[in-house]
Design an enzyme around this catalytic site. Structure first.
Site, PDB file in Angstrom:
ATOM      1  N   HIS A 229     -27.717   4.256  54.132  1.00 35.50           N
ATOM      2  CA  HIS A 229     -27.645   4.994  52.861  1.00 35.50           C
ATOM      3  C   HIS A 229     -28.839   5.928  52.681  1.00 35.50           C
ATOM      4  CE1 HIS A 229     -24.092   3.508  50.872  1.00 35.50           C
ATOM      5  NE2 HIS A 229     -24.435   2.245  51.035  1.00 35.50           N
TER       6      HIS A 229
ATOM      7  N   GLY B 187     -26.467  -5.773  48.583  1.00 34.78           N
ATOM      8  CA  GLY B 187     -27.517  -4.793  48.821  1.00 34.78           C
ATOM      9  C   GLY B 187     -27.221  -3.540  48.024  1.00 34.78           C
TER      10      GLY B 187
ATOM     11  N   HIS C  76     -26.807  -1.467  57.094  1.00 38.97           N
ATOM     12  CA  HIS C  76     -25.889  -0.809  56.153  1.00 38.97           C
ATOM     13  C   HIS C  76     -26.688  -0.069  55.074  1.00 38.97           C
ATOM     14  CE1 HIS C  76     -22.115  -0.701  53.558  1.00 38.97           C
ATOM     15  NE2 HIS C  76     -23.080  -0.396  52.710  1.00 38.97           N
ATOM     16  N   GLU C  77     -27.685  -0.747  54.500  1.00 32.94           N
ATOM     17  CA  GLU C  77     -28.482  -0.129  53.424  1.00 32.94           C
ATOM     18  C   GLU C  77     -29.355   0.995  53.969  1.00 32.94           C
ATOM     19  OE1 GLU C  77     -27.540  -0.719  50.534  1.00 32.94           O
ATOM     20  OE2 GLU C  77     -26.356  -2.475  51.070  1.00 32.94           O
TER      21      GLU C  77
ATOM     22  N   CYS D 109     -18.533  -1.447  50.529  1.00 30.84           N
ATOM     23  CA  CYS D 109     -19.648  -0.707  49.950  1.00 30.84           C
ATOM     24  C   CYS D 109     -19.293  -0.325  48.517  1.00 30.84           C
ATOM     25  CB  CYS D 109     -19.899   0.548  50.783  1.00 30.84           C
ATOM     26  SG  CYS D 109     -21.227   1.581  50.161  1.00 30.84           S
ATOM     27  N   LEU D 110     -20.234  -0.532  47.594  1.00 31.82           N
ATOM     28  CA  LEU D 110     -19.967  -0.197  46.192  1.00 31.82           C
ATOM     29  C   LEU D 110     -19.650   1.291  46.025  1.00 31.82           C
ATOM     30  CD1 LEU D 110     -22.792  -2.307  44.508  1.00 31.82           C
ATOM     31  CD2 LEU D 110     -20.357  -2.863  44.677  1.00 31.82           C
TER      32      LEU D 110
ATOM     33  N   GLN E 224     -27.374   5.230  45.871  1.00 26.24           N
ATOM     34  CA  GLN E 224     -26.199   4.700  45.158  1.00 26.24           C
ATOM     35  C   GLN E 224     -26.406   4.664  43.650  1.00 26.24           C
ATOM     36  OE1 GLN E 224     -25.922   1.101  47.933  1.00 26.24           O
ATOM     37  NE2 GLN E 224     -23.775   1.586  47.527  1.00 26.24           N
TER      38      GLN E 224
END
Ligand code: ZN
Length: 185
Positions: A144, A45, A140-141, A98-99, A50
Protein backbone atom coordinates in the site's frame (compact mmCIF):
# COMPACT_ATOMS: atom_id res chain seq x y z
CA UNK A 1 -12.22 8.48 15.77
CA UNK A 2 -13.17 6.13 12.99
CA UNK A 3 -11.80 7.32 9.67
CA UNK A 4 -13.36 6.65 6.26
CA UNK A 5 -11.47 4.26 3.96
CA UNK A 6 -10.26 4.97 0.44
CA UNK A 7 -11.23 2.40 -2.16
CA UNK A 8 -10.02 1.20 -5.54
CA UNK A 9 -10.06 4.03 -8.06
CA UNK A 10 -8.80 6.63 -5.58
CA UNK A 11 -5.41 7.91 -6.85
CA UNK A 12 -4.02 8.06 -3.27
CA UNK A 13 -3.78 4.23 -3.38
CA UNK A 14 -1.46 4.38 -6.41
CA UNK A 15 1.15 6.84 -5.13
CA UNK A 16 4.42 5.96 -3.44
CA UNK A 17 4.10 7.32 0.12
CA UNK A 18 6.60 9.62 1.83
CA UNK A 19 8.56 9.06 5.03
CA UNK A 20 7.53 10.99 8.14
CA UNK A 21 9.44 12.53 11.07
CA UNK A 22 8.55 12.35 14.81
CA UNK A 23 7.08 15.88 14.62
CA UNK A 24 4.42 14.82 12.10
CA UNK A 25 1.31 16.74 13.26
CA UNK A 26 -1.08 14.69 15.39
CA UNK A 27 0.82 11.44 14.86
CA UNK A 28 -0.22 9.77 18.12
CA UNK A 29 -3.89 10.53 17.54
CA UNK A 30 -3.60 9.38 13.93
CA UNK A 31 -2.15 6.03 15.04
CA UNK A 32 -4.96 5.60 17.61
CA UNK A 33 -7.54 6.46 14.94
CA UNK A 34 -6.03 3.99 12.49
CA UNK A 35 -6.22 1.16 15.05
CA UNK A 36 -9.81 2.09 15.88
CA UNK A 37 -10.71 2.22 12.18
CA UNK A 38 -9.03 -1.12 11.52
CA UNK A 39 -10.82 -2.86 14.41
CA UNK A 40 -14.19 -1.38 13.42
CA UNK A 41 -13.85 -2.69 9.87
CA UNK A 42 -12.41 -6.04 11.03
CA UNK A 43 -9.10 -5.66 9.23
CA UNK A 44 -5.78 -7.06 10.47
CA UNK A 45 -3.74 -4.24 8.95
CA UNK A 46 -4.23 -0.70 7.73
CA UNK A 47 -1.86 1.54 5.77
CA UNK A 48 -2.08 5.34 5.71
CA UNK A 49 -3.06 5.61 2.00
CA UNK A 50 -6.22 3.73 2.99
CA UNK A 51 -7.18 6.67 5.17
CA UNK A 52 -6.23 9.12 2.43
CA UNK A 53 -2.68 10.00 3.55
CA UNK A 54 0.40 9.27 1.43
CA UNK A 55 2.73 8.65 4.37
CA UNK A 56 4.74 5.55 5.28
CA UNK A 57 2.67 4.52 8.30
CA UNK A 58 1.09 1.11 8.90
CA UNK A 59 -0.78 -0.43 11.83
CA UNK A 60 -1.15 -4.19 12.22
CA UNK A 61 -2.93 -6.48 14.66
CA UNK A 62 -2.88 -10.04 13.40
CA UNK A 63 -4.30 -11.54 16.63
CA UNK A 64 -7.46 -12.78 14.78
CA UNK A 65 -5.10 -15.32 13.13
CA UNK A 66 -3.87 -16.58 16.54
CA UNK A 67 -5.84 -19.82 16.11
CA UNK A 68 -3.57 -20.68 13.16
CA UNK A 69 -0.39 -19.53 14.87
CA UNK A 70 -0.31 -18.72 18.63
CA UNK A 71 2.62 -16.34 18.05
CA UNK A 72 0.22 -13.96 16.31
CA UNK A 73 -1.64 -13.30 19.56
CA UNK A 74 0.84 -10.49 20.28
CA UNK A 75 1.52 -9.38 16.74
CA UNK A 76 0.24 -5.85 17.21
CA UNK A 77 2.52 -3.08 16.07
CA UNK A 78 3.03 0.29 14.41
CA UNK A 79 5.37 0.33 11.42
CA UNK A 80 6.78 3.68 10.30
CA UNK A 81 9.12 4.36 7.37
CA UNK A 82 9.69 0.67 6.59
CA UNK A 83 11.92 -0.89 3.97
CA UNK A 84 11.69 -4.56 3.11
CA UNK A 85 15.37 -5.33 2.69
CA UNK A 86 15.07 -8.99 1.75
CA UNK A 87 12.38 -11.39 0.56
CA UNK A 88 13.13 -15.11 0.51
CA UNK A 89 11.82 -18.60 0.99
CA UNK A 90 9.43 -20.34 -1.37
CA UNK A 91 6.44 -18.40 -2.62
CA UNK A 92 3.09 -19.39 -1.14
CA UNK A 93 -0.53 -18.77 -2.11
CA UNK A 94 -2.77 -17.22 0.52
CA UNK A 95 -6.29 -15.87 0.17
CA UNK A 96 -6.17 -12.10 0.66
CA UNK A 97 -8.77 -9.40 1.04
CA UNK A 98 -8.42 -5.65 1.47
CA UNK A 99 -10.63 -2.94 2.96
CA UNK A 100 -9.88 -0.87 -0.15
CA UNK A 101 -11.12 -3.69 -2.41
CA UNK A 102 -14.49 -4.63 -0.85
CA UNK A 103 -16.10 -7.86 -2.16
CA UNK A 104 -12.82 -9.06 -3.71
CA UNK A 105 -10.77 -11.98 -2.38
CA UNK A 106 -8.00 -13.67 -4.37
CA UNK A 107 -5.21 -16.16 -3.82
CA UNK A 108 -2.00 -14.15 -3.90
CA UNK A 109 1.49 -15.54 -4.35
CA UNK A 110 4.17 -14.01 -2.11
CA UNK A 111 7.54 -15.00 -0.61
CA UNK A 112 7.13 -16.64 2.82
CA UNK A 113 10.00 -14.79 4.51
CA UNK A 114 11.01 -11.14 4.74
CA UNK A 115 13.60 -9.00 6.46
CA UNK A 116 12.22 -5.57 7.29
CA UNK A 117 13.67 -2.40 8.79
CA UNK A 118 11.31 0.18 10.31
CA UNK A 119 10.80 2.50 13.26
CA UNK A 120 7.98 2.09 15.76
CA UNK A 121 5.71 4.81 17.22
CA UNK A 122 8.63 5.99 19.41
CA UNK A 123 10.91 6.13 16.36
CA UNK A 124 13.01 3.28 17.73
CA UNK A 125 14.56 1.30 14.88
CA UNK A 126 13.84 -2.40 14.44
CA UNK A 127 15.22 -4.95 12.01
CA UNK A 128 13.08 -8.08 12.04
CA UNK A 129 12.75 -11.32 10.13
CA UNK A 130 9.19 -12.52 9.73
CA UNK A 131 7.73 -15.64 8.17
CA UNK A 132 4.24 -16.99 7.53
CA UNK A 133 1.27 -14.75 8.29
CA UNK A 134 3.49 -12.01 9.76
CA UNK A 135 5.39 -11.79 6.47
CA UNK A 136 2.13 -12.03 4.54
CA UNK A 137 0.37 -9.17 6.35
CA UNK A 138 3.49 -6.98 6.34
CA UNK A 139 3.97 -7.42 2.58
CA UNK A 140 0.32 -6.63 1.88
CA UNK A 141 0.49 -3.41 3.93
CA UNK A 142 3.93 -2.51 2.55
CA UNK A 143 2.48 -2.74 -0.96
CA UNK A 144 0.00 0.00 0.00
CA UNK A 145 2.73 2.52 0.82
CA UNK A 146 4.46 1.62 -2.46
CA UNK A 147 1.27 2.38 -4.40
CA UNK A 148 0.46 -1.27 -5.03
CA UNK A 149 -2.60 -3.46 -4.38
CA UNK A 150 -2.87 -7.23 -4.03
CA UNK A 151 -4.68 -7.48 -7.37
CA UNK A 152 -1.38 -6.42 -9.01
CA UNK A 153 -0.05 -9.88 -8.12
CA UNK A 154 -2.80 -12.00 -9.71
CA UNK A 155 -2.87 -13.40 -13.24
CA UNK A 156 -4.22 -11.36 -16.17
CA UNK A 157 -7.04 -13.91 -16.45
CA UNK A 158 -8.09 -13.54 -12.78
CA UNK A 159 -7.81 -9.77 -13.16
CA UNK A 160 -10.14 -9.93 -16.15
CA UNK A 161 -12.62 -12.04 -14.21
CA UNK A 162 -12.86 -9.42 -11.45
CA UNK A 163 -12.83 -6.38 -13.77
CA UNK A 164 -16.58 -5.90 -13.33
CA UNK A 165 -16.23 -5.79 -9.54
CA UNK A 166 -13.27 -3.38 -9.77
CA UNK A 167 -15.26 -1.13 -12.05
CA UNK A 168 -18.18 -1.20 -9.61
CA UNK A 169 -15.94 -0.25 -6.67
CA UNK A 170 -14.33 2.62 -8.58
CA UNK A 171 -17.77 3.93 -9.56
CA UNK A 172 -19.01 3.89 -5.91
CA UNK A 173 -21.52 1.12 -6.60
CA UNK A 174 -20.23 -1.11 -3.80
CA UNK A 175 -21.34 -0.18 -0.29
CA UNK A 176 -19.33 -2.01 2.35
CA UNK A 177 -20.52 -1.90 5.98
CA UNK A 178 -17.74 0.53 6.94
CA UNK A 179 -17.45 4.18 5.91
CA UNK A 180 -15.61 4.87 2.66
CA UNK A 181 -14.44 7.97 0.83
CA UNK A 182 -16.40 8.09 -2.39
CA UNK A 183 -14.38 8.31 -5.59
CA UNK A 184 -14.65 11.44 -7.69
CA UNK A 185 -16.56 11.04 -10.93
ZN1 ZN B 1 -5.07 -3.74 1.80
Amino acid sequence: MILPITVYGNPVLRKVSQEITPDYPGLKQLIDDMFETMYKSEGVGLAAPQINKNIRLIVIDASPFADDDPELKDFKLVIINPTIIERSGPDELFNEGCLSLPTIREDVNRPTKIKIRYVDENFTEHIEEWTGIKARVAQHEYDHIEGKLFIDHISPLRRKLISGKLNAISKNKIKPDYRIILNKK
